[in-house]
Motif scaffolding. Structure first.
Motif, PDB file in Angstrom:
ATOM      1  N   TYR A   1     -95.342 -11.981  48.413  1.00  0.00           N
ATOM      2  CA  TYR A   1     -95.255 -13.268  47.718  1.00  0.00           C
ATOM      3  C   TYR A   1     -95.553 -13.105  46.230  1.00  0.00           C
ATOM      4  O   TYR A   1     -94.809 -13.604  45.378  1.00  0.00           O
ATOM      5  N   TYR A  36     -99.122 -23.107  45.952  1.00  0.00           N
ATOM      6  CA  TYR A  36     -98.434 -22.959  47.239  1.00  0.00           C
ATOM      7  C   TYR A  36     -99.010 -21.747  47.948  1.00  0.00           C
ATOM      8  O   TYR A  36     -99.117 -20.664  47.372  1.00  0.00           O
ATOM      9  N   ALA A  40     -90.438 -25.081  49.307  1.00  0.00           N
ATOM     10  CA  ALA A  40     -91.014 -23.735  49.249  1.00  0.00           C
ATOM     11  C   ALA A  40     -91.159 -23.145  50.643  1.00  0.00           C
ATOM     12  O   ALA A  40     -90.912 -21.949  50.856  1.00  0.00           O
ATOM     13  N   PHE A  86     -89.393 -23.723  43.295  1.00  0.00           N
ATOM     14  CA  PHE A  86     -90.256 -24.697  43.964  1.00  0.00           C
ATOM     15  C   PHE A  86     -91.725 -24.468  43.615  1.00  0.00           C
ATOM     16  O   PHE A  86     -92.472 -25.426  43.380  1.00  0.00           O
ATOM     17  N   VAL A  87     -92.163 -23.217  43.593  1.00  0.00           N
ATOM     18  CA  VAL A  87     -93.554 -22.916  43.270  1.00  0.00           C
ATOM     19  C   VAL A  87     -93.860 -23.316  41.830  1.00  0.00           C
ATOM     20  O   VAL A  87     -94.960 -23.816  41.536  1.00  0.00           O
ATOM     21  N   LEU A 122     -87.504 -20.022  45.801  1.00  0.00           N
ATOM     22  CA  LEU A 122     -88.942 -20.069  46.006  1.00  0.00           C
ATOM     23  C   LEU A 122     -89.676 -20.150  44.678  1.00  0.00           C
ATOM     24  O   LEU A 122     -90.612 -20.956  44.509  1.00  0.00           O
ATOM     25  N   ASN A 165     -93.393 -28.691  48.491  1.00  0.00           N
ATOM     26  CA  ASN A 165     -93.941 -27.786  49.503  1.00  0.00           C
ATOM     27  C   ASN A 165     -92.973 -27.595  50.656  1.00  0.00           C
ATOM     28  O   ASN A 165     -92.888 -26.501  51.227  1.00  0.00           O
ATOM     29  N   ASP A 208     -89.585 -19.672  51.873  1.00  0.00           N
ATOM     30  CA  ASP A 208     -90.564 -18.693  52.340  1.00  0.00           C
ATOM     31  C   ASP A 208     -90.111 -18.097  53.675  1.00  0.00           C
ATOM     32  O   ASP A 208     -90.038 -16.865  53.849  1.00  0.00           O
TER      33      ASP A 208
END
Length: 211
Positions: free
Chosen positions: A199, A189, A138, A178-179, A175, A135, A142
Motif C-alpha cells: 500500500y 485510509y 478506495a 481516492f486516498v 486508489l 472510502n 484496494d
C-alpha cells in the motif's frame, strides 16, 4: 472468498484490452509462405467465467461511481467512472474476440446476485457523506489490486496477462486518487486487503499512463 465492508464478494478479476499473439508456421522450403496461427484460440472454462464475471465487476465499479458522482459531484467519481467504462469496453472486446455471449443490464442491475447485493450495500454506505463515499471507492480499488495480482500469479495466456497488468495499473491510479481525497478531508485510509508495505509503495509511486 473475500469480504468487502463485511459482505461477501467473490471477485474473479479478468481482462481489459485485446492483444493479438500469433506465430508463423514454416517448413524447410524457403518458397513456402508462412501462415500466421492463433495460439490456443479456445478459452478454458475458467477463463470464460473470468471474462464474464469481470465484465460485471467493472460494471459494478462504474455503476457505483456513477451513483456517487451524481450524489456528491466529487471529481474522483466523475473522472474514474469514465475509466471503468473503458475497462468494460475492453472486456467486451475480448468476449467478442473469443465469441463468448454476454448480457449487460442497465445501470444498477446485475446478473450476478452477489454483485447486485454488493452494489446495493456500497451505494448505501457511500450515501452517508463524502468521506464514506471516498472510502467506498478506495475499498473497491484496494480489493481489485489484490485480486488482479492473484490472477497474474496464475494466468499464462499472454493477452490476459497484458490486460490484467493494465487493469492493475489503472486500479493503482484510482486508489491514489481516492486516498488523496480522503487525506484532504483530514482522515486516513486503512487498507483492508493490500499489505501495509505494498500500500505504501503504491501511494509513493507516481500516477501511471495505463492502457
Amino acid at each position: 472468498m473475500k469480504t468487502l465492508f463485511g459482505k461477501t464478494w467473490i471477485v474473479m478479476v479478468a481482462i481489459m484490452f485485446t492483444v493479438g499473439f500469433g506465430f508463423s508456421s514454416c517448413s524447410d522450403d524457403d518458397n513456402e509462405t508462412a501462415t500466421p496461427q492463433l495460439i490456443n484460440a479456445n478459452l478454458t472454462d475458467s477463463e470464460e467465467e473470468a471474462l464474464l464475471f469481470m465484465l460485471e465487476e467493472e460494471k459494478l465499479a462504474r455503476d457505483v461511481y456513477i451513483y456517487l458522482g451524481n450524489l456528491w459531484g466529487t471529481n474522483q467519481f466523475l473522472n474514474i467512472k469514465q475509466s471503468e467504462q473503458t475497462h468494460m469496453d475492453a472486456v467486451k472486446s475480448l468476449l467478442d474476440k473469443y465469441d463468448v455471449s454476454y448480457e449487460i443490464l442497465p445501470v444498477g442491475s446485475f446478473n450476478n446476485q452477489e454483485l447486485q447485493f454488493l452494489y446495493n450495500t456500497l451505494i448505501e454506505q457511500g450515501s452517508q457523506n463524502v468521506l464514506s463515499a471516498l472510502n467506498v471507492g478506495a475499498g473497491i480499488e484496494d480489493l481489485d489490486i489484490v485480486d488482479l495480482q492473484n490472477y497474474l500469479d496464475e494466468m499464462e495466456r499472454p493477452d490476459i496477462v497484458a490486460v490484467f497488468e493494465s487493469l492493475q495499473c489503472g486500479s493503482e491510479n484510482h486508489l491514489r486518487s481516492f486516498v488523496f481525497g480522503i487525506t484532504n478531508l483530514g482522515e486516513d485510509y486503512v487498507p483492508s486487503y493490500l499489505t501495509p508495505e505494498i500500500y505504501e509503495s503504491i501511494l509513493n509511486s507516481e500516477q501511471q499512463s495505463c492502457l
